[in-house]
Motif scaffolding. Structure first.
Motif, short mmCIF file in Angstrom:
data_model
loop_
_atom_site.label_atom_id
_atom_site.label_comp_id
_atom_site.label_asym_id
_atom_site.label_seq_id
_atom_site.Cartn_x
_atom_site.Cartn_y
_atom_site.Cartn_z
N UNK A 117 -9.94 13.21 -5.03
CA UNK A 117 -9.81 14.04 -3.84
C UNK A 117 -9.43 13.27 -2.57
N UNK A 118 -9.71 11.96 -2.56
CA UNK A 118 -9.31 11.17 -1.40
C UNK A 118 -8.88 9.78 -1.85
N UNK A 119 -7.72 9.38 -1.39
CA UNK A 119 -7.21 8.03 -1.57
C UNK A 119 -6.55 7.65 -0.24
N UNK A 120 -6.99 6.56 0.39
CA UNK A 120 -6.45 6.21 1.71
C UNK A 120 -4.92 6.13 1.75
N UNK A 121 -4.33 5.50 0.76
CA UNK A 121 -2.87 5.32 0.76
C UNK A 121 -2.14 6.65 0.72
N UNK A 122 -2.67 7.62 -0.01
CA UNK A 122 -2.03 8.93 -0.10
C UNK A 122 -2.06 9.67 1.25
N UNK A 123 -3.03 9.31 2.09
CA UNK A 123 -3.13 9.92 3.42
C UNK A 123 -2.35 9.13 4.47
N UNK A 144 -9.46 0.95 -3.23
CA UNK A 144 -10.65 0.82 -2.40
C UNK A 144 -10.74 2.00 -1.44
N UNK A 145 -11.96 2.47 -1.23
CA UNK A 145 -12.30 3.58 -0.35
C UNK A 145 -11.82 4.94 -0.88
N UNK A 146 -11.44 4.98 -2.15
CA UNK A 146 -11.07 6.25 -2.78
C UNK A 146 -12.32 7.01 -3.18
N UNK A 147 -12.23 8.34 -3.14
CA UNK A 147 -13.29 9.20 -3.66
C UNK A 147 -12.80 9.73 -5.00
N UNK A 148 -13.63 9.57 -6.01
CA UNK A 148 -13.27 9.86 -7.39
C UNK A 148 -14.23 10.89 -7.98
N UNK A 157 0.81 -1.24 0.00
CA UNK A 157 0.00 0.00 0.00
C UNK A 157 0.83 1.28 0.00
N UNK A 158 1.96 1.27 0.67
CA UNK A 158 2.78 2.50 0.72
C UNK A 158 3.44 2.83 -0.62
N UNK A 159 3.41 1.90 -1.57
CA UNK A 159 4.01 2.13 -2.89
C UNK A 159 2.96 2.53 -3.94
N UNK A 160 1.72 2.68 -3.53
CA UNK A 160 0.64 3.04 -4.45
C UNK A 160 0.79 4.51 -4.86
N UNK A 161 0.77 4.79 -6.18
CA UNK A 161 0.84 6.19 -6.61
C UNK A 161 -0.44 6.93 -6.21
N UNK A 162 -0.34 8.23 -5.93
CA UNK A 162 -1.50 8.99 -5.45
C UNK A 162 -2.59 9.23 -6.49
#
Length: 149
Positions: free
Chosen positions: A138-144, A69-73, A59-64
């Protein structure tokens, strides 16, 4: 390497990647549904094919810019400019009236694993069959830093 550090994984540009955590959870979910019903809905089959073809990364390697899952698009109709915001959720949280769409429904399976700027093909009641594009994330769990959500 000390145990507290993790190796960075950098997939090839444009490679189909997926969170290893999303892959583990979704493959298990789809397999359980299959065992119960002995059939897989077209949308679940789409997700399963994408999961199997993807390169899983921590998960920490996921691009923003990747829909996980649980992303707001934010989806934009390229023809009309109309924009719609949706959140990609697990089936038990599916509630279109609240903007939460299951990864196993046609909309969810269409956006899962795509990136900002990618075109989305939607053939759903209530949505124009125009050329939709993933306009923003606007929201991606991994980016946060929320790596287990």
């Amino acid at each position: 390497m000390p145990q507290s550090q993790t190796a960075q994984i950098f997939p090839a540009p444009g490679a189909l990647i997926i969170s290893a955590l999303d892959q583990e959870r979704l493959v298990g979910l789809i397999e359980r549904l299959y065992l119960r019903d002995q059939s897989i809905h077209v949308s679940a089959g789409t997700v399963l094919r994408r999961l199997r073809a993807a390169n899983p990364v921590p998960p920490e390697a996921i691009p923003p810019n990747l829909v996980t899952m649980n992303s707001t698009v934010v989806l934009s109709d390229a023809d009309s400019g109309r924009r719609r915001e949706v959140t990609l959720v697990y089936p038990e949280d599916h509630d279109p009236d609240e903007g939460c769409w299951s990864v196993l429904c046609p909309l969810g399976s269409a956006i899962f694993g795509l990136r900002v700027g990618d075109p989305v093909r939607l053939e759903m009641e209530g949505w124009s069959e125009g050329r939709w594009i993933i306009a923003d994330l606007p929201f991606q769990p991994e980016a946060r830093g929320w790596l287990t959500m």
